[in-house]
Design a protein around this motif. Structure first.
Motif, PDB file in Angstrom:
ATOM      1  N   MET A 279      67.716  14.637   9.313  1.00 28.88           N
ATOM      2  CA  MET A 279      67.963  16.111   9.834  1.00 28.88           C
ATOM      3  C   MET A 279      69.414  16.387   9.117  1.00 28.88           C
ATOM      4  O   MET A 279      70.502  15.861   9.411  1.00 28.88           O
ATOM      5  N   GLU A 280      69.771  17.517   8.602  1.00 24.61           N
ATOM      6  CA  GLU A 280      71.087  18.036   8.259  1.00 24.61           C
ATOM      7  C   GLU A 280      71.662  18.810   9.142  1.00 24.61           C
ATOM      8  O   GLU A 280      70.822  19.416  10.115  1.00 24.61           O
ATOM      9  N   TYR A 281      73.005  18.899   9.426  1.00 27.09           N
ATOM     10  CA  TYR A 281      73.630  19.500  10.397  1.00 27.09           C
ATOM     11  C   TYR A 281      74.960  20.053   9.627  1.00 27.09           C
ATOM     12  O   TYR A 281      75.566  19.337   8.728  1.00 27.09           O
ATOM     13  N   SER A 282      75.554  20.909  10.507  1.00 23.42           N
ATOM     14  CA  SER A 282      77.017  21.642  10.107  1.00 23.42           C
ATOM     15  C   SER A 282      77.788  21.121  11.109  1.00 23.42           C
ATOM     16  O   SER A 282      77.553  20.814  12.542  1.00 23.42           O
ATOM     17  N   VAL A 283      79.230  21.135  10.872  1.00 19.53           N
ATOM     18  CA  VAL A 283      80.340  20.768  11.557  1.00 19.53           C
ATOM     19  C   VAL A 283      81.037  22.023  11.870  1.00 19.53           C
ATOM     20  O   VAL A 283      81.404  22.797  11.018  1.00 19.53           O
ATOM     21  N   LEU A 284      81.469  22.543  13.019  1.00 24.18           N
ATOM     22  CA  LEU A 284      82.002  23.711  13.312  1.00 24.18           C
ATOM     23  C   LEU A 284      83.432  23.434  14.012  1.00 24.18           C
ATOM     24  O   LEU A 284      83.379  22.821  15.140  1.00 24.18           O
ATOM     25  N   MET A 285      84.559  23.836  13.299  1.00 28.57           N
ATOM     26  CA  MET A 285      85.869  23.687  13.933  1.00 28.57           C
ATOM     27  C   MET A 285      86.931  25.052  13.858  1.00 28.57           C
ATOM     28  O   MET A 285      86.703  25.663  12.894  1.00 28.57           O
ATOM     29  N   THR A 286      87.672  25.014  14.716  1.00 26.95           N
ATOM     30  CA  THR A 286      88.737  26.023  14.595  1.00 26.95           C
ATOM     31  C   THR A 286      89.913  25.543  14.678  1.00 26.95           C
ATOM     32  O   THR A 286      90.305  24.541  15.153  1.00 26.95           O
ATOM     33  N   VAL A 287      90.836  26.126  13.546  1.00 26.53           N
ATOM     34  CA  VAL A 287      92.324  25.815  13.736  1.00 26.53           C
ATOM     35  C   VAL A 287      93.191  26.769  13.862  1.00 26.53           C
ATOM     36  O   VAL A 287      93.183  27.966  13.645  1.00 26.53           O
ATOM     37  N   TYR A 288      94.294  26.510  14.969  1.00 23.89           N
ATOM     38  CA  TYR A 288      95.145  27.461  15.143  1.00 23.89           C
ATOM     39  C   TYR A 288      96.512  27.008  14.666  1.00 23.89           C
ATOM     40  O   TYR A 288      96.675  25.903  14.504  1.00 23.89           O
ATOM     41  N   LYS A 289      97.417  27.870  14.569  1.00 26.37           N
ATOM     42  CA  LYS A 289      98.903  27.582  13.864  1.00 26.37           C
ATOM     43  C   LYS A 289      99.637  26.714  14.674  1.00 26.37           C
ATOM     44  O   LYS A 289     100.543  25.734  13.940  1.00 26.37           O
ATOM     45  N   LYS A 290      99.189  26.638  15.975  1.00 26.68           N
ATOM     46  CA  LYS A 290     100.056  25.419  16.835  1.00 26.68           C
ATOM     47  C   LYS A 290      99.412  23.916  16.786  1.00 26.68           C
ATOM     48  O   LYS A 290     100.067  23.086  17.360  1.00 26.68           O
TER      49      LYS A 290
END
Length: 280
Positions: free
Chosen positions: A1-12
């Motif tokens: 099963m294929e999957y995506s990784v989801l991340m957010t990045v902020y300047k701090k």
């Protein structure tokens, strides 16, 4: 099963933490074919270099999404979900660490039960170095336990979850809230009939800074959480008694000294462990 990784990045965010976090997901025993990184507004050159350096080493895996301004976690995650091409998405934060078998274990749950829409796990919390584990946040395991638990507390550790993108988008995705986007999402997904499970094992290391208590002892945060829980009562998910219990605890934590908050947190909200090392 294929999957995506989801991340957010902020300047701090800190570059050294970001690098460890990304690599912990790229070096999983069951590897991803897509890592979506949403930059929630302009980030520093140091953070960008971390992303670009890893992108060169893992060619074709990372997809960068640039947002012109800081829009907040919920909206940024919604933008990332639009980019994810796989239905199963693994959340990850920019300063935590996933153990190497996390995704494999979660994918196995999806494969064994096709009705599952969310799979999370317990976490070990650490200060400083990842070997310095201070406690564990256990979460309810079965769907029935999760539904009941969610009436007063978050049933998932947000950065640990794998969920079906289609189910998240079907209820409108994350709401544009300043805080508690995940709390609101779990409530709406559970009310919509989503099936859930937590793995009764810590597959994740959560970075707990010394000033975390101070950041949480904030009236805006307290007010927003109370508002989210009041909305859960209004839409019929929880009872008025559930809401009153949340209201009482949150006001007590806000009014009392930080030392009391630490005591409540350690005695009732976390499970302490005798170990001081977790192998990745």
């Amino acid at each position: 099963m294929e999957y995506s990784v989801l991340m957010t990045v902020y300047k701090k965010d800190k570059p050294i933490y970001l690098k460890k976090s990304i690599l912990s997901m790229l070096n999983q025993s069951m590897q991803t074919n897509e890592f979506v990184i949403v930059k929630d507004g302009p980030i520093t050159a140091e953070l960008q270099e971390v992303i670009d350096s890893i992108d060169r080493d893992f060619s074709g895996i990372i997809k960068q999404v640039d947002l012109k301004e800081n829009v907040g976690l919920g909206v940024a995650l919604n933008e990332g979900l639009k980019i994810c091409t796989n239905d199963v998405v693994a959340r990850m934060d920019a300063d935590d660490i996933s153990l190497s078998t996390r995704c494999e274990r979660q994918l196995k749950e999806f494969e064994q039960n096709s009705e599952l829409d969310i799979v999370g796990c317990s976490v070990d919390e650490f200060i400083g170095h990842e070997n310095n584990i201070i406690c564990t946040r256990l979460v309810p395991e079965t769907h029935e336990e999760i539904y009941k638990y969610a009436k007063q507390r978050d049933p998932f550790n947000h950065p640990t979850v794998m969920y079906r993108k289609s189910k998240v988008l079907a209820i409108g995705g994350y709401k544009d809230l300043r805080k508690n986007q995940d709390t609101d999402l779990w409530i709406r997904m559970l009310m919509d009939g989503c099936r859930t499970k937590n793995i009764n094992q810590s597959l994740f290391l959560f970075r707990f800074e010394e000033d975390t208590y101070k950041r949480r002892k904030n009236w805006i945060n307290t007010k927003l959480l109370i508002a989210t829980r009041y909305n859960a009562f209004k839409i019929g998910f929880s009872s008025f008694t559930d809401f009153l219990r949340v209201l009482f605890v949150q006001l007590l934590i806000y009014i009392m000294p930080i030392g009391f908050q630490k005591w409540i947190y350690k005695k009732y909200l976390r499970s302490h462990r005798e170990v001081n090392h977790v192998s990745n």
